[in-house]
Design a protein around this motif. Structure first.
Motif, PDB file in Angstrom:
ATOM      1  N   TYR A 139      -7.527  -8.418  -7.782  1.00 32.05           N
ATOM      2  CA  TYR A 139      -6.838  -7.670  -6.841  1.00 32.05           C
ATOM      3  C   TYR A 139      -5.275  -7.029  -7.246  1.00 32.05           C
ATOM      4  O   TYR A 139      -4.875  -6.056  -6.608  1.00 32.05           O
ATOM      5  CB  TYR A 139      -6.656  -8.411  -5.435  1.00 32.05           C
ATOM      6  CG  TYR A 139      -7.991  -8.525  -4.786  1.00 32.05           C
ATOM      7  CD1 TYR A 139      -8.918  -7.473  -4.308  1.00 32.05           C
ATOM      8  CD2 TYR A 139      -8.255  -9.510  -3.981  1.00 32.05           C
ATOM      9  CE1 TYR A 139      -9.804  -7.314  -3.692  1.00 32.05           C
ATOM     10  CE2 TYR A 139      -9.735  -9.577  -3.119  1.00 32.05           C
ATOM     11  CZ  TYR A 139     -10.206  -8.667  -3.002  1.00 32.05           C
ATOM     12  OH  TYR A 139     -11.580  -8.715  -2.296  1.00 32.05           O
ATOM     13  N   VAL A 140      -4.717  -7.665  -8.000  1.00 24.33           N
ATOM     14  CA  VAL A 140      -3.371  -7.385  -8.455  1.00 24.33           C
ATOM     15  C   VAL A 140      -3.420  -6.071  -8.998  1.00 24.33           C
ATOM     16  O   VAL A 140      -1.935  -5.451  -9.040  1.00 24.33           O
ATOM     17  CB  VAL A 140      -2.787  -8.214  -9.184  1.00 24.33           C
ATOM     18  CG1 VAL A 140      -3.347  -8.198 -10.742  1.00 24.33           C
ATOM     19  CG2 VAL A 140      -1.064  -8.224  -9.151  1.00 24.33           C
ATOM     20  N   ILE A 141      -4.186  -5.328  -9.417  1.00 24.86           N
ATOM     21  CA  ILE A 141      -4.330  -4.221 -10.213  1.00 24.86           C
ATOM     22  C   ILE A 141      -3.752  -2.969  -8.990  1.00 24.86           C
ATOM     23  O   ILE A 141      -3.175  -1.861  -9.458  1.00 24.86           O
ATOM     24  CB  ILE A 141      -5.889  -3.627 -10.386  1.00 24.86           C
ATOM     25  CG1 ILE A 141      -5.734  -2.378 -11.497  1.00 24.86           C
ATOM     26  CG2 ILE A 141      -6.712  -3.344  -9.550  1.00 24.86           C
ATOM     27  CD1 ILE A 141      -6.916  -2.172 -12.290  1.00 24.86           C
ATOM     28  N   LEU A 142      -4.142  -3.142  -7.831  1.00 25.51           N
ATOM     29  CA  LEU A 142      -3.764  -2.223  -6.779  1.00 25.51           C
ATOM     30  C   LEU A 142      -2.220  -2.213  -6.490  1.00 25.51           C
ATOM     31  O   LEU A 142      -1.386  -1.108  -6.663  1.00 25.51           O
ATOM     32  CB  LEU A 142      -4.159  -2.489  -5.133  1.00 25.51           C
ATOM     33  CG  LEU A 142      -5.714  -1.851  -5.268  1.00 25.51           C
ATOM     34  CD1 LEU A 142      -6.417  -2.180  -3.719  1.00 25.51           C
ATOM     35  CD2 LEU A 142      -5.689  -0.319  -5.268  1.00 25.51           C
ATOM     36  N   PRO A 143      -1.411  -3.538  -6.432  1.00 21.85           N
ATOM     37  CA  PRO A 143       0.000  -3.418  -6.318  1.00 21.85           C
ATOM     38  C   PRO A 143       0.529  -2.828  -7.724  1.00 21.85           C
ATOM     39  O   PRO A 143       1.421  -1.972  -7.862  1.00 21.85           O
ATOM     40  CB  PRO A 143       0.517  -4.689  -6.258  1.00 21.85           C
ATOM     41  CG  PRO A 143      -0.719  -5.504  -5.632  1.00 21.85           C
ATOM     42  CD  PRO A 143      -2.041  -4.634  -6.278  1.00 21.85           C
ATOM     43  N   ALA A 144      -0.069  -3.137  -8.759  1.00 23.39           N
ATOM     44  CA  ALA A 144       0.313  -2.495 -10.209  1.00 23.39           C
ATOM     45  C   ALA A 144       0.182  -0.859 -10.251  1.00 23.39           C
ATOM     46  O   ALA A 144       0.891  -0.269 -10.714  1.00 23.39           O
ATOM     47  CB  ALA A 144      -0.427  -3.247 -11.264  1.00 23.39           C
ATOM     48  N   SER A 145      -0.876  -0.500  -9.667  1.00 24.21           N
ATOM     49  CA  SER A 145      -1.068   1.205  -9.683  1.00 24.21           C
ATOM     50  C   SER A 145      -0.123   1.678  -8.761  1.00 24.21           C
ATOM     51  O   SER A 145       0.701   2.772  -9.274  1.00 24.21           O
ATOM     52  CB  SER A 145      -2.304   1.153  -9.186  1.00 24.21           C
ATOM     53  OG  SER A 145      -3.276   0.698 -10.193  1.00 24.21           O
ATOM     54  N   ALA A 146       0.229   0.983  -7.708  1.00 17.05           N
ATOM     55  CA  ALA A 146       1.263   1.406  -6.964  1.00 17.05           C
ATOM     56  C   ALA A 146       2.452   1.562  -7.517  1.00 17.05           C
ATOM     57  O   ALA A 146       3.430   2.455  -7.313  1.00 17.05           O
ATOM     58  CB  ALA A 146       1.218   0.629  -5.465  1.00 17.05           C
ATOM     59  N   PHE A 147       2.725   0.405  -8.110  1.00 15.13           N
ATOM     60  CA  PHE A 147       4.152   0.347  -8.645  1.00 15.13           C
ATOM     61  C   PHE A 147       4.484   1.430  -9.756  1.00 15.13           C
ATOM     62  O   PHE A 147       5.336   2.169  -9.842  1.00 15.13           O
ATOM     63  CB  PHE A 147       4.296  -0.945  -9.700  1.00 15.13           C
ATOM     64  CG  PHE A 147       5.554  -0.982 -10.619  1.00 15.13           C
ATOM     65  CD1 PHE A 147       6.760  -1.027 -10.181  1.00 15.13           C
ATOM     66  CD2 PHE A 147       5.161  -0.652 -11.951  1.00 15.13           C
ATOM     67  CE1 PHE A 147       7.710  -1.050 -10.921  1.00 15.13           C
ATOM     68  CE2 PHE A 147       6.217  -0.883 -12.868  1.00 15.13           C
ATOM     69  CZ  PHE A 147       7.474  -0.855 -12.459  1.00 15.13           C
ATOM     70  N   TRP A 148       3.218   1.709 -10.547  1.00 16.91           N
ATOM     71  CA  TRP A 148       3.441   2.930 -11.619  1.00 16.91           C
ATOM     72  C   TRP A 148       3.578   4.184 -10.869  1.00 16.91           C
ATOM     73  O   TRP A 148       4.291   5.243 -11.407  1.00 16.91           O
ATOM     74  CB  TRP A 148       2.262   2.796 -12.661  1.00 16.91           C
ATOM     75  CG  TRP A 148       2.514   1.610 -13.642  1.00 16.91           C
ATOM     76  CD1 TRP A 148       1.709   0.717 -13.790  1.00 16.91           C
ATOM     77  CD2 TRP A 148       3.379   1.739 -14.584  1.00 16.91           C
ATOM     78  NE1 TRP A 148       2.151  -0.246 -14.825  1.00 16.91           N
ATOM     79  CE2 TRP A 148       3.347   0.404 -15.357  1.00 16.91           C
ATOM     80  CE3 TRP A 148       4.530   2.460 -14.790  1.00 16.91           C
ATOM     81  CZ2 TRP A 148       4.233   0.039 -16.324  1.00 16.91           C
ATOM     82  CZ3 TRP A 148       5.480   2.114 -15.920  1.00 16.91           C
ATOM     83  CH2 TRP A 148       5.296   0.709 -16.568  1.00 16.91           C
ATOM     84  N   SER A 149       2.839   4.346  -9.851  1.00 15.78           N
ATOM     85  CA  SER A 149       2.640   5.802  -9.053  1.00 15.78           C
ATOM     86  C   SER A 149       4.171   5.914  -8.511  1.00 15.78           C
ATOM     87  O   SER A 149       4.636   7.074  -8.560  1.00 15.78           O
ATOM     88  CB  SER A 149       1.763   5.696  -7.754  1.00 15.78           C
ATOM     89  OG  SER A 149       0.497   5.462  -8.198  1.00 15.78           O
ATOM     90  N   TRP A 150       4.999   4.942  -8.046  1.00 15.30           N
ATOM     91  CA  TRP A 150       6.164   4.950  -7.652  1.00 15.30           C
ATOM     92  C   TRP A 150       7.202   5.207  -8.935  1.00 15.30           C
ATOM     93  O   TRP A 150       8.128   6.196  -8.910  1.00 15.30           O
ATOM     94  CB  TRP A 150       6.745   3.746  -7.203  1.00 15.30           C
ATOM     95  CG  TRP A 150       8.256   3.717  -6.824  1.00 15.30           C
ATOM     96  CD1 TRP A 150       8.942   4.308  -5.934  1.00 15.30           C
ATOM     97  CD2 TRP A 150       9.245   2.912  -7.749  1.00 15.30           C
ATOM     98  NE1 TRP A 150      10.268   4.234  -6.024  1.00 15.30           N
ATOM     99  CE2 TRP A 150      10.506   3.219  -7.224  1.00 15.30           C
ATOM    100  CE3 TRP A 150       9.091   1.983  -8.761  1.00 15.30           C
ATOM    101  CZ2 TRP A 150      11.558   2.488  -7.691  1.00 15.30           C
ATOM    102  CZ3 TRP A 150      10.172   1.621  -9.212  1.00 15.30           C
ATOM    103  CH2 TRP A 150      11.630   1.679  -8.649  1.00 15.30           C
ATOM    104  N   GLY A 209       7.342   8.936  -8.370  1.00 17.41           N
ATOM    105  CA  GLY A 209       8.042   8.789  -7.225  1.00 17.41           C
ATOM    106  C   GLY A 209       7.422   8.555  -5.896  1.00 17.41           C
ATOM    107  O   GLY A 209       7.965   9.032  -4.846  1.00 17.41           O
ATOM    108  N   GLU A 210       5.993   8.287  -5.921  1.00 21.42           N
ATOM    109  CA  GLU A 210       5.228   8.039  -4.540  1.00 21.42           C
ATOM    110  C   GLU A 210       5.620   6.853  -3.953  1.00 21.42           C
ATOM    111  O   GLU A 210       5.449   5.864  -4.676  1.00 21.42           O
ATOM    112  CB  GLU A 210       3.777   8.285  -5.102  1.00 21.42           C
ATOM    113  CG  GLU A 210       3.551   9.603  -5.518  1.00 21.42           C
ATOM    114  CD  GLU A 210       2.056   9.673  -6.122  1.00 21.42           C
ATOM    115  OE1 GLU A 210       1.443  10.803  -6.310  1.00 21.42           O
ATOM    116  OE2 GLU A 210       1.167   8.587  -6.025  1.00 21.42           O
TER     117      GLU A 210
END
Length: 307
Positions: free
Chosen positions: A259-270, A274-275
Motif C-alpha cells: 500500500y505504501v506505493i500510494l504515499p510514494a506516488s503522492a510524494f513524487w507528484s508533489w 507541485g501537486e
C-alpha cells in the motif's frame, strides 16, 4: 516452505514504491503523443536488453526452474495490468486505482481458501485500515459510479492478487530476474498484438493522454525514448525488488505493505509537479503507513510465518 523474512521484504517494497512512484509520474509525458501498446513494446525491448547486459556482468540466472509456473504467473500479472490500463480509457482514475488496491483482500481470501493459510485478526485489521486509507487518498469519487464496467478494476485486483500469491506458492525457487523477464516479456507480447490490431484496424485517437489506449504506432520522439528508457530501467529494478519481497514473506503481509506505493506516488507528484494533497488524503496515508507498520512490527517481535 521458504523462510519468512518480512522486514527485508518491507525494505524491498519501500524501495520498489519509491522507484515506481517516480517513473510512473512520467507516464503522463509519454501519453501526450504516444500509445499504450507502443509504450509496452518499447519498454519491454529496452528492459530485456538491459537485463541481457546484466546477466554476464552480475552472474544472473534466467533459466526457469518451472517454466509452466513462470508462464502462468506472467500471464496472470500481465492480464491484470492490461485490464487496469484498459479501464483507464473509460473510467475515472480514482475508481480504477481503488479497484486494483482491493488486491490485499483477495490475497487473504486466496491464501486462506486455496492454500489453507490461517488469517489472524491483526492481518485482517491491517488490510481494513490500508483499504480505508486508499479510499481516503483517492477521495469520495472512488466510491461513486459503480457499474458493471467498474468491476473491471476489481477483476484486475483479483488477478494481481493471484499473481502475487503465485510468486511465493508457485515460484519460490525461481530467481527474481527470471520472473522479471517473464513479466516484461508478456507485456511486450501484448504490446505487439495491440499495435498489430491497430495497424490492421486503425482507430481515431483523441489528442493528448485521452488517446493513450487507442493510439497505434507513432514515430518515437526524443522525450518518448528518454522517459520510456527511464521507465524500463526503473521498472526492471523496482519490479525485481517487488518480486523478491513476495518470495521472502507471506503474500498477505507483502500485499498490505505494498500500500505504501500510494504515499510514494503522492510524494513524487508533489516533488516533481507541485501537486498537493488534501488533508483527508494525508489522513489516508497515515492509515496506510499504520497498516504496513502493524505487519512489520508483528514480524519484528517474532511472530510465526502464519499469524
Amino acid at each position: 516452505m521458504p523462510q519468512d523474512r518480512t522486514l527485508a521484504a518491507a525494505a524491498l517494497l519501500c524501495g520498489y514504491a519509491m522507484l515506481i512512484g517516480f517513473t510512473d509520474n512520467y507516464v503522463r509525458v509519454i501519453a501526450q503523443a504516444h500509445g499504450l501498446w507502443q509504450f509496452h513494446l518499447t519498454r519491454t525491448v529496452m528492459a530485456l536488453v538491459l537485463l541481457g547486459l546484466a546477466v554476464p556482468l552480475l552472474g544472473l540466472r534466467l533459466r526457469a526452474v518451472n517454466p509452466r509456473a513462470v508462464l502462468a504467473r506472467s500471464l496472470i500479472h500481465g492480464l491484470a495490468m492490461l485490464i487496469y490500463f484498459g479501464a483507464l480509457a473509460f473510467l475515472p482514475v480514482a475508481i480504477v486505482a481503488a479497484g486494483l488496491f482491493t488486491a490485499p483482500i483477495f490475497v487473504l481470501l486466496i491464501s486462506r481458501f486455496a492454500y489453507g493459510h490461517a488469517i489472524g485478526p491483526v492481518r485482517i485489521l491491517a488490510v481494513a485500515l490500508g483499504f480505508v486509507g486508499v479510499i481516503l487518498v483517492l477521495g469520495p469519487e472512488a466510491m461513486s459510479g459503480a457499474s458493471a464496467a467498474a468491476m473491471l478494476p476489481v477483476l484486475a485486483g483479483a488477478l494481481y492478487a493471484l499473481g502475487n500469491v503465485a510468486t511465493r506458492e508457485w515460484c519460490p525457487h525461481e530467481s527474481a530476474e527470471t520472473l522479471v523477464a517473464g513479466f516484461f516479456g508478456i507485456l511486450g507480447v501484448f504490446g505487439a498484438v495491440g499495435l498489430g490490431l491497430l495497424t490492421l484496424m486503425p482507430l481515431i485517437a483523441p489528442p493528448g493522454p485521452d488517446g493513450f489506449l487507442l493510439r497505434g504506432w507513432v514515430w518515437p520522439t526524443g522525450p518518448f525514448l528518454t522517459w520510456t528508457f527511464v521507465q524500463a530501467a526503473g521498472s526492471l529494478l523496482g519490479v525485481g525488488m517487488m518480486i523478491r519481497a513476495y518470495q521472502l514473506t507471506d503474500a498477505g503481509r507483502a500485499s498490505v505493505i505494498e500500500y505504501v506505493i500510494l504515499p510514494a506516488s503522492a510524494f513524487w507528484s508533489w516533488a516533481l509537479w507541485g501537486e498537493l494533497l488534501a488533508p483527508m488524503a494525508v489522513g489516508g496515508m497515515v492509515l496506510i503507513v499504520a497498516a504496513g507498520s502493524m505487519i512489520a512490527l508483528r514480524a519484528r517481535v517474532g511472530e510465526p510465518v502464519v499469524p
